[in-house]
Design a protein around this motif. Structure first.
Motif, PDB file in Angstrom:
ATOM      1  N   LYS A   8      71.172   5.819  22.656  1.00  0.00           N
ATOM      2  CA  LYS A   8      71.779   4.887  23.608  1.00  0.00           C
ATOM      3  C   LYS A   8      73.258   5.224  23.821  1.00  0.00           C
ATOM      4  CE  LYS A   8      71.822  -0.003  24.713  1.00  0.00           C
ATOM      5  NZ  LYS A   8      71.370  -1.332  24.314  1.00  0.00           N
ATOM      6  N   ARG A  11      73.494   8.325  25.892  1.00  0.00           N
ATOM      7  CA  ARG A  11      73.254   8.033  27.319  1.00  0.00           C
ATOM      8  C   ARG A  11      74.502   7.455  27.978  1.00  0.00           C
ATOM      9  NH1 ARG A  11      68.063   6.126  25.758  1.00  0.00           N
ATOM     10  NH2 ARG A  11      68.839   3.983  25.862  1.00  0.00           N
ATOM     11  N   TYR A  12      75.212   6.561  27.274  1.00  0.00           N
ATOM     12  CA  TYR A  12      76.460   6.000  27.814  1.00  0.00           C
ATOM     13  C   TYR A  12      77.500   7.094  28.029  1.00  0.00           C
ATOM     14  CZ  TYR A  12      75.013   1.128  27.165  1.00  0.00           C
ATOM     15  OH  TYR A  12      74.374  -0.071  27.256  1.00  0.00           O
ATOM     16  N   GLN A  14      76.921  10.257  28.502  1.00  0.00           N
ATOM     17  CA  GLN A  14      76.459  11.100  29.614  1.00  0.00           C
ATOM     18  C   GLN A  14      76.717  10.413  30.949  1.00  0.00           C
ATOM     19  OE1 GLN A  14      75.189  14.258  29.185  1.00  0.00           O
ATOM     20  NE2 GLN A  14      75.483  14.389  31.389  1.00  0.00           N
ATOM     21  N   HIS A  15      76.511   9.111  31.018  1.00  0.00           N
ATOM     22  CA  HIS A  15      76.763   8.357  32.251  1.00  0.00           C
ATOM     23  C   HIS A  15      78.246   8.428  32.621  1.00  0.00           C
ATOM     24  CE1 HIS A  15      76.496   5.260  35.318  1.00  0.00           C
ATOM     25  NE2 HIS A  15      77.501   4.629  34.726  1.00  0.00           N
ATOM     26  N   ASP A  18      79.007  11.978  33.846  1.00  0.00           N
ATOM     27  CA  ASP A  18      78.470  12.202  35.196  1.00  0.00           C
ATOM     28  C   ASP A  18      79.292  11.455  36.250  1.00  0.00           C
ATOM     29  OD1 ASP A  18      76.500  13.762  34.069  1.00  0.00           O
ATOM     30  OD2 ASP A  18      74.932  12.221  34.201  1.00  0.00           O
ATOM     31  N   SER A  19      79.703  10.237  35.933  1.00  0.00           N
ATOM     32  CA  SER A  19      80.515   9.448  36.870  1.00  0.00           C
ATOM     33  C   SER A  19      81.848  10.125  37.135  1.00  0.00           C
ATOM     34  CB  SER A  19      80.752   8.041  36.328  1.00  0.00           C
ATOM     35  OG  SER A  19      79.545   7.363  36.178  1.00  0.00           O
ATOM     36  N   ASP A  22      81.281  13.228  39.287  1.00  0.00           N
ATOM     37  CA  ASP A  22      81.011  12.815  40.661  1.00  0.00           C
ATOM     38  C   ASP A  22      82.306  12.428  41.369  1.00  0.00           C
ATOM     39  OD1 ASP A  22      79.207  12.009  42.861  1.00  0.00           O
ATOM     40  OD2 ASP A  22      79.918   9.986  42.366  1.00  0.00           O
TER      41      ASP A  22
END
Length: 160
Positions: A8, A11-12, A14-15, A18-19, A22
């Protein structure tokens, strides 16, 4: 149970990564759509990451943004150049006088020689543009001569 929490947290992270990536790509595309030439300070990000603001430097992703900007400029056929970073906030953009180190709390550039006054970051950006144009071979007229500085022509942004 521990592996689920680790996944978990991963994943945070990685988010967030990615943000940030971007955002860097969108900002780079926005800049390239508006300019014919882009100049940036040649920052030593590795050295910055070892200094006082190390966590903020790494969180901001300065190195990643500069490499993404260089890539997007290449793809969009926009000229990109890194210029010498030394003394950009200590040089007067109007008369090129070295004004000395300023504490970070001082946000206004005031030249004792010519009296030019501007926001510190704006003055440093003007010095970066002048160095970039000089490196490209453009003639940069001094503001003190009463003539406009020759700046890159902005491309028209497409209407939506």
């Amino acid at each position: 149970m521990i592996q689920q929490r680790q996944k978990k947290v991963a994943r945070y992270h990685q988010h967030i990564s990615d943000s940030r990536k971007d955002f860097h790509f969108k900002t780079a595309h926005h800049l390239c759509n508006q300019a014919g030439m882009i100049f940036a300070e040649d920052l030593n990000v590795k050295a910055m990451a070892k200094e006082m603001l190390c966590k903020h430097t790494l969180d901001g992703g300065f190195g990643q943004f500069l490499s993404i900007l260089e890539y997007v400029c290449f793809k969009k056929d926009v000229f990109f150049l890194k210029v010498d970073k030394n003394g950009t906030s200590q040089t007067c953009p109007q008369c090129q006088t070295h004004t000395g180190k300023k504490p970070l709390s001082l946000r206004i550039h005031q030249c004792p020689e010519c009296g030019y006054e501007a926001d510190r970051d704006v003055a440093a950006a003007q010095v970066v543009v002048q160095r970039g144009l000089a490196a490209v071979g453009h003639t940069v007229k001094m503001l003190s001569e009463g003539k406009a500085t020759r700046l890159p022509v902005m491309k028209e942004s497409p209407s939506l």
